[in-house]
Design an enzyme around this catalytic site. Structure first.
Site, PDB file in Angstrom:
ATOM      1  N   HIS A 177       0.732  -0.946  -0.053  1.00  0.00           N
ATOM      2  CA  HIS A 177       0.028  -0.114   0.098  1.00  0.00           C
ATOM      3  C   HIS A 177       0.804   1.365  -0.045  1.00  0.00           C
ATOM      4  CE1 HIS A 177      -4.053  -1.712   1.490  1.00  0.00           C
ATOM      5  NE2 HIS A 177      -3.453  -2.432   0.509  1.00  0.00           N
ATOM      6  N   GLU A 193       0.705   3.989   1.726  1.00  0.00           N
ATOM      7  CA  GLU A 193       1.240   4.420   3.173  1.00  0.00           C
ATOM      8  C   GLU A 193       2.563   3.439   3.546  1.00  0.00           C
ATOM      9  OE1 GLU A 193      -1.686   3.369   2.116  1.00  0.00           O
ATOM     10  OE2 GLU A 193      -3.567   4.401   3.186  1.00  0.00           O
ATOM     11  N   CYS A 213      -5.820   1.501   5.465  1.00  0.00           N
ATOM     12  CA  CYS A 213      -6.321   0.049   5.915  1.00  0.00           C
ATOM     13  C   CYS A 213      -5.972  -0.390   7.573  1.00  0.00           C
ATOM     14  CB  CYS A 213      -6.081  -1.008   4.640  1.00  0.00           C
ATOM     15  SG  CYS A 213      -4.540  -1.376   5.118  1.00  0.00           S
ATOM     16  N   CYS A 264      -2.105  -0.940   7.429  1.00  0.00           N
ATOM     17  CA  CYS A 264      -1.198   0.370   7.281  1.00  0.00           C
ATOM     18  C   CYS A 264      -1.436   1.081   8.760  1.00  0.00           C
ATOM     19  CB  CYS A 264      -1.664   1.318   6.038  1.00  0.00           C
ATOM     20  SG  CYS A 264      -1.165   0.276   4.778  1.00  0.00           S
TER      21      CYS A 264
END
Ligand SMILES: Nc1ccn([C@H]2C[C@H](O)[C@@H](COP(=O)(O)O)O2)c(=O)n1
Length: 205
Positions: free
Chosen positions: A103, A105, A129, A132
């Site tokens: 992801h 992040e 999410c 993260c």
């Protein structure tokens, strides 16, 4: 007969000229960092959702940026960009991007190269999410600013908010002051008439 201008008038005229005072339509910090995240998202190969993230320290210095993509050396052309559909005949969980994508992040955190991130802010184009959120908490990021929360009802995102709330990581939706920022390479191409680059304008909406 034309009126003579006193030196005082000339001075007044000079100070009123737009070139002599601060620009008023400069980018505000939060828009600047969110736009940086959006620009970073443009690097993503994900055909459905492109996410960008940017980590900023207390002195408004960008310390890292990232976007969603496969791990280094996992080929964008070989790994799947689709979602495996449960209940279909050829369902294969290994053919699902979520098995492989890092992801935005997480990539931003990893790209900070081990720097101390305590007290930093994370700008992300999509709410983080649960996975993260765990990383955000562990590295000490203290604030999350996001643009979209399109998956808010999914358990992974509710779990994310549960963790962020529990430990006091603040989060808020960023409402841009400037609705549109256009990056236009054309002016620079015109400076060089021999340039054969066929770059398109990049419109960030
Ligand atoms: N906060 C987030 C949420 C999702 N991503 C990535 C993961 C996938 O590449 C894509 C989501 O795909 P979709 O389920 O919309 O088809 O976005 C992320 O980087 N950060």
């Amino acid at each position: 007969m034309s009126e003579q201008k006193s030196p005082q008038d000339v001075n007044t005229q000079k100070t009123e000229s737009p070139e002599n005072h601060k620009r008023r339509d400069y980018l505000h910090w939060d828009d600047y960092f969110m736009a940086t995240s959006l620009l970073s998202a443009k690097r993503s190969k994900d055909p459905v959702t492109q996410v960008g993230a940017c980590i900023v320290d207390s002195q408004n210095r960008i310390v890292a940026i990232g976007y969603n993509g496969f791990p280094r050396n996992c080929s964008d052309d070989e790994f799947p960009w689709s979602k495996a559909q449960k209940g279909t005949q050829d369902f294969n969980p290994l053919e699902d991007k979520k098995m492989y994508v890092v992801h935005a992040e997480a990539n931003a955190i990893l790209n900070s190269n081990g720097m101390r991130l305590t007290g930093t802010r994370l700008y992300t184009t999509l709410f983080p999410c649960n996975e993260c959120a765990k990383l955000i908490i562990q590295v000490g990021i203290s604030q999350v600013l996001y643009l979209s929360d399109k998956y808010a009802e999914k358990p992974t995102y509710r779990a994310s908010k549960r963790m962020l709330d529990a430990v006091g990581v603040a989060y808020k939706r960023h409402v841009p002051q400037q609705k549109k920022i256009i990056i236009d390479f054309e002016n620079f191409l015109e400076e060089d008439p021999n340039s054969s680059l066929g770059l398109n304008d990049l419109h960030l909406k």
